[in-house]
Design a protein around this motif. Structure first.
Motif, mmCIF file in Angstrom:
data_model
loop_
_atom_site.group_PDB
_atom_site.id
_atom_site.type_symbol
_atom_site.label_atom_id
_atom_site.label_comp_id
_atom_site.label_asym_id
_atom_site.label_seq_id
_atom_site.Cartn_x
_atom_site.Cartn_y
_atom_site.Cartn_z
ATOM 1 N N THR A 215 -33.568 -18.453 -36.789
ATOM 2 C CA THR A 215 -32.225 -17.563 -37.030
ATOM 3 C C THR A 215 -32.125 -17.430 -38.372
ATOM 4 O O THR A 215 -32.339 -18.001 -39.231
ATOM 5 N N LYS B 31 -27.332 -14.411 -42.620
ATOM 6 C CA LYS B 31 -26.709 -13.521 -41.704
ATOM 7 C C LYS B 31 -25.667 -14.460 -40.869
ATOM 8 O O LYS B 31 -24.316 -14.100 -40.647
ATOM 9 N N LEU C 210 -21.404 -13.680 -41.249
ATOM 10 C CA LEU C 210 -20.717 -13.240 -39.993
ATOM 11 C C LEU C 210 -19.377 -14.358 -39.796
ATOM 12 O O LEU C 210 -18.363 -13.898 -39.584
ATOM 13 N N LEU D 289 -19.118 -13.243 -31.235
ATOM 14 C CA LEU D 289 -19.663 -12.552 -32.355
ATOM 15 C C LEU D 289 -21.059 -12.509 -32.585
ATOM 16 O O LEU D 289 -21.792 -11.672 -32.721
ATOM 17 N N TYR D 290 -21.490 -13.933 -32.099
ATOM 18 C CA TYR D 290 -23.020 -14.294 -32.379
ATOM 19 C C TYR D 290 -23.634 -13.504 -31.181
ATOM 20 O O TYR D 290 -24.726 -12.933 -31.394
ATOM 21 N N LYS E 59 -22.717 -10.904 -29.744
ATOM 22 C CA LYS E 59 -22.681 -9.279 -29.893
ATOM 23 C C LYS E 59 -23.774 -9.114 -31.072
ATOM 24 O O LYS E 59 -24.597 -7.967 -30.904
ATOM 25 N N GLU E 60 -23.995 -9.832 -32.151
ATOM 26 C CA GLU E 60 -25.126 -9.722 -32.980
ATOM 27 C C GLU E 60 -26.614 -10.147 -32.765
ATOM 28 O O GLU E 60 -27.352 -10.245 -33.556
#
Length: 270
Positions: A184, A188, A192, A248-249, A251-252
């Motif tokens: 990962t 980023k 986030l 959020l993770y 979605k990203e």
């Protein structure tokens, strides 16, 4: 027909004395409750904490109840002096067979009320039990658990144990652990998470929120979101951040792995 002033057989007490004693108990207990309520109301106008007020009120209540019982005994025609003397002898006997525990609980209750390691309404962990402080009595402390169970702990165990107070301080740090897959983009992922915390309305800017790497797990790189909030908002914020970082993770496209185990089966040669 019952004669009120004629002694009953075997006991030597008249019905009138019994009626008088019962009335003394009823009226005495009512008056005692009124006195204690007035006493508490008066103390609330002072700067004493709720915990100290509750302790003093319970102590006064115990003294008044003893006085009412002695008055009722006297109404039965028994000399109070002899009763007190008899009680003193009994107490002395009990002291020799373990009354020290009772005295220890009483002394611990006085120290708890005086030094106040917690207040009424604080959420604490004592002797492995967690709950909201309901009261500190003469002999024991009462905790109410989140599932509405009342726990009574002897004061000597409270005073003799480590006390963890979760609500004494005005602010508290919220920590949320999350793991991301190996490979990962950590910059980023951290960015986030920081944006999520900075956009939360109940988080404090001072101290600033942060994201740290806590370790390299078997199947993930472990991160921890750290942010400060008011103590009363702690659990609501923790729920929001846990739900928010997951959504959020996802979605990203940042993978939050779960523990896996690969099993390889080898056949034995025949």
């Amino acid at each position: 027909m019952v004669v009120l002033d004629k002694p009953l057989p075997y006991v030597g007490i008249t019905p009138m004395q019994i009626i008088t004693a019962v009335l003394v108990l009823i009226v005495g207990f009512i008056v005692a409750k009124i006195i204690v309520a007035s006493f508490k109301k008066g103390l609330k106008k002072t700067k004493l904490s709720g915990l100290v007020i509750e302790f003093l009120a319970r102590f006064l209540s115990a003294l008044l109840y003893v006085a009412v019982i002695l008055l009722a005994v006297r109404a039965l025609g028994v000399e109070v002096g002899s009763v007190v003397l008899g009680l003193s002898a009994v107490i002395g006997l009990i002291l020799g067979f373990g009354m020290q525990d009772t005295l220890t609980n009483l002394a611990a209750g006085v120290w708890l009320a005086a030094l106040r390691p917690f207040e009424k309404g604080d959420v604490v962990t004592i002797a492995g039990q967690t709950g909201k402080v309901e009261a500190v009595g003469v002999m024991s402390t009462e905790l109410l658990t989140p599932d509405n169970v009342l726990i009574t702990i002897p004061n000597k165990l409270v005073w003799g144990n480590v006390i963890t107070n979760y609500t004494r301080m005005p602010t508290r740090r919220v920590s949320v652990d999350v793991g991301v897959a190996y490979g990962t983009d950590l910059d980023k992922a951290v960015k986030l998470a920081m944006e999520l915390m900075k956009n939360h309305p109940k988080l404090l800017n001072d101290p600033e929120p942060s994201v740290i790497i806590t370790g390299l797990g078997d199947s993930s790189i472990n991160l921890q979101l750290r942010a400060w909030t008011k103590t009363e908002d702690h659990w609501a914020v923790k729920v929001d951040l846990t739900k928010g970082i997951y959504e959020l993770y996802m979605k990203e496209g940042i993978e939050i792995p779960f523990p896996q185990m690969d099993v390889h089966i080898k056949e034995m040669p025949k």
